[in-house]
Design an enzyme around this catalytic site. Structure first.
Site, mmCIF file in Angstrom:
data_model
loop_
_atom_site.group_PDB
_atom_site.id
_atom_site.type_symbol
_atom_site.label_atom_id
_atom_site.label_comp_id
_atom_site.label_asym_id
_atom_site.label_seq_id
_atom_site.Cartn_x
_atom_site.Cartn_y
_atom_site.Cartn_z
ATOM 1 N N TRP A 48 -38.085 2.972 8.668
ATOM 2 C CA TRP A 48 -37.748 1.826 7.812
ATOM 3 C C TRP A 48 -37.123 2.282 6.504
ATOM 4 O O TRP A 48 -36.215 1.620 5.986
ATOM 5 C CB TRP A 48 -38.949 0.904 7.616
ATOM 6 C CG TRP A 48 -39.259 0.209 8.904
ATOM 7 C CD1 TRP A 48 -40.328 0.427 9.718
ATOM 8 C CD2 TRP A 48 -38.439 -0.765 9.578
ATOM 9 N NE1 TRP A 48 -40.220 -0.352 10.856
ATOM 10 C CE2 TRP A 48 -39.080 -1.086 10.787
ATOM 11 C CE3 TRP A 48 -37.216 -1.383 9.289
ATOM 12 C CZ2 TRP A 48 -38.556 -2.009 11.708
ATOM 13 C CZ3 TRP A 48 -36.694 -2.310 10.189
ATOM 14 C CH2 TRP A 48 -37.356 -2.612 11.377
ATOM 15 N N ASP A 79 -41.303 -1.581 -0.148
ATOM 16 C CA ASP A 79 -41.272 -2.360 1.092
ATOM 17 C C ASP A 79 -42.680 -2.316 1.677
ATOM 18 O O ASP A 79 -43.044 -1.380 2.390
ATOM 19 C CB ASP A 79 -40.254 -1.747 2.066
ATOM 20 C CG ASP A 79 -40.310 -2.417 3.439
ATOM 21 O OD1 ASP A 79 -41.115 -3.341 3.629
ATOM 22 O OD2 ASP A 79 -39.546 -1.987 4.326
ATOM 23 N N LYS A 130 -46.865 -9.511 9.799
ATOM 24 C CA LYS A 130 -47.946 -8.555 10.055
ATOM 25 C C LYS A 130 -49.218 -9.053 9.371
ATOM 26 O O LYS A 130 -50.129 -9.535 10.034
ATOM 27 C CB LYS A 130 -47.553 -7.169 9.583
ATOM 28 C CG LYS A 130 -46.297 -6.670 10.312
ATOM 29 C CD LYS A 130 -45.487 -5.745 9.473
ATOM 30 C CE LYS A 130 -44.084 -5.514 9.963
ATOM 31 N NZ LYS A 130 -43.861 -5.170 11.350
#
Ligand code: PMP
Length: 356
Positions: free
Chosen positions: A102, A168, A192
């Site tokens: 990511w 993030d 999530k």
């Protein structure tokens, strides 16, 4: 009805109590005669839902008044572009820490807008503070506190001096308390630990807002979104509502400190078993192991398919690792109970006895 233990990395399991409440309110929210899905986002009913969700998130994370909370769309991936567009503020470059898949995606997108200085690059571990090659002139420092695919999590918050730190937090937000004042911005896709996919939460320090690049699309401009209370256009109303239910559920659990204690126990138990076993192993440095995503491989990958099939027969699903790394991954976000983790360990022990 029988519910499985779902170890998906996202969209991920939601708390059952939240789903039950959503079910009970599906056709008629608080005697409004409507589903939340059917409400005008500007009506008083939805306004109260939206305000309560923000207030509860502020409360849970102790978000100071000089931070805006934005309820956006486009996923965390859209923020990979929106961040340089909004936060370069006339500067030429930004620092990015690369700890996995990511981070790499955030870097690739940022390179379209600015010079990227990779302040550190690690694999299966996190850099120490001393390893960060930070540029005092950078517009900001971006990092990924938890790499969802590799299961690599920072055990500390980097110090970046006067340069704003951008995180993030897609796969770690709300898993433990964080000191929001250490960050210029925190953002996360909801799917999530927050709620259903389709909502993205951004927490941005006010003084960083208002100096976006001229070509910034209106929908990506934090200033527009902040001024409009995230309702410049139609926001993802149902996701916002469900996120609000999750925030209330977390408060009912005692808040983030209490949740963190459970999360730490769940992760410790699973890693402890993996480390003690000869069949399973986890490649991540001990101090950088994620509390939320636990990847592991079997010593003999020929057993992968039967592991997954038998797990499924035991009500344990979505354990396949990300296609880019293979193996297995158990995502154990807030909604995964300690019983769920124990059920997984019990299955792994039994599988090892039969195949080890
Ligand atoms: N960052 C991290 C750490 C993630 O785990 C994910 C999604 N798995 C993303 C970014 C991308 O999020 P989205 O799908 O919401 O764009």
């Amino acid at each position: 009805m029988s519910r499985v233990y779902n170890f998906s990395a996202g969209p991920a399991a939601l708390p059952e109590e939240v789903l039950q409440q959503a079910r009970d309110e599906m056709l008629d929210w608080e005697d409004s005669g409507m589903s939340v899905m059917e409400m005008s986002h500007r009506g008083k009913e939805f306004t109260s839902i939206a305000e309560a969700a923000e207030a509860d998130l502020r409360d849970l994370m102790a978000i100071p008044d000089n931070y805006k909370v934005l309820f956006l769309q486009g996923g965390a991936s859209s923020q990979f572009a929106a961040i340089p567009m909004n936060l370069l503020r006339g500067k030429k470059g930004a620092d990015y820490v690369n700890t996995g898949s990511w981070s790499k995606k955030a870097i690739a997108e940022a390179k379209r807008y600015c010079d990227v200085n990779v302040a550190a690059e690690t694999s299966m571990c996190t850099p120490s503070q001393g390893d960060l090659n930070l540029n005092a002139d950078a517009a900001y420092v971006h990092y990924t506190p938890n790499e969802t695919i590799q299961g690599v999590e920072f055990p500390y918050v980097p110090e970046t001096g006067d340069v704003p730190l951008i995180a993030d937090m897609s796969s770690t937000i709300l898993s433990r308390p964080v000191d929001v004042t250490k960050f210029g911005m925190i953002y996360a896709g909801a799917q999530k630990n927050i709620g259903p996919a389709g909502l993205t939460v951004a927490i941005v320090r006010e003084d960083l807002i208002g100096d976006a690049m001229t070509d910034t699309p209106t929908m990506f401009n934090y200033s527009t979104m902040a001024d409009a209370g995230s309702m410049y256009n139609t926001p993802p109303t149902y996701g916002w509502y469900l996120a609000g239910l999750v925030f209330k559920w977390l408060k009912g659990k005692g808040g983030l400190q209490a949740v963190a204690e459970v999360n730490e126990r769940k992760a410790a138990k699973l890693y402890e078993y993996i480390d003690s076993s000869t069949l399973y192993s986890n490649p991540v440095a001990a101090d950088s192991r994620s509390w939320m995503n636990v990847p592991f491989v079997l010593a003999n990958s020929d057993l992968d398919a039967s592991f997954l099939n038998e797990a499924k027969d035991n009500g344990l699903v979505t354990l396949k690792g990300h296609r880019s790394v293979g193996g297995m991954r158990a995502s154990i976000y807030n909604a995964m109970s300690e019983q769920g983790v124990q059920a997984l360990i019990d299955f792994m022990v039994d599988f090892e006895k039969r195949n080890g």
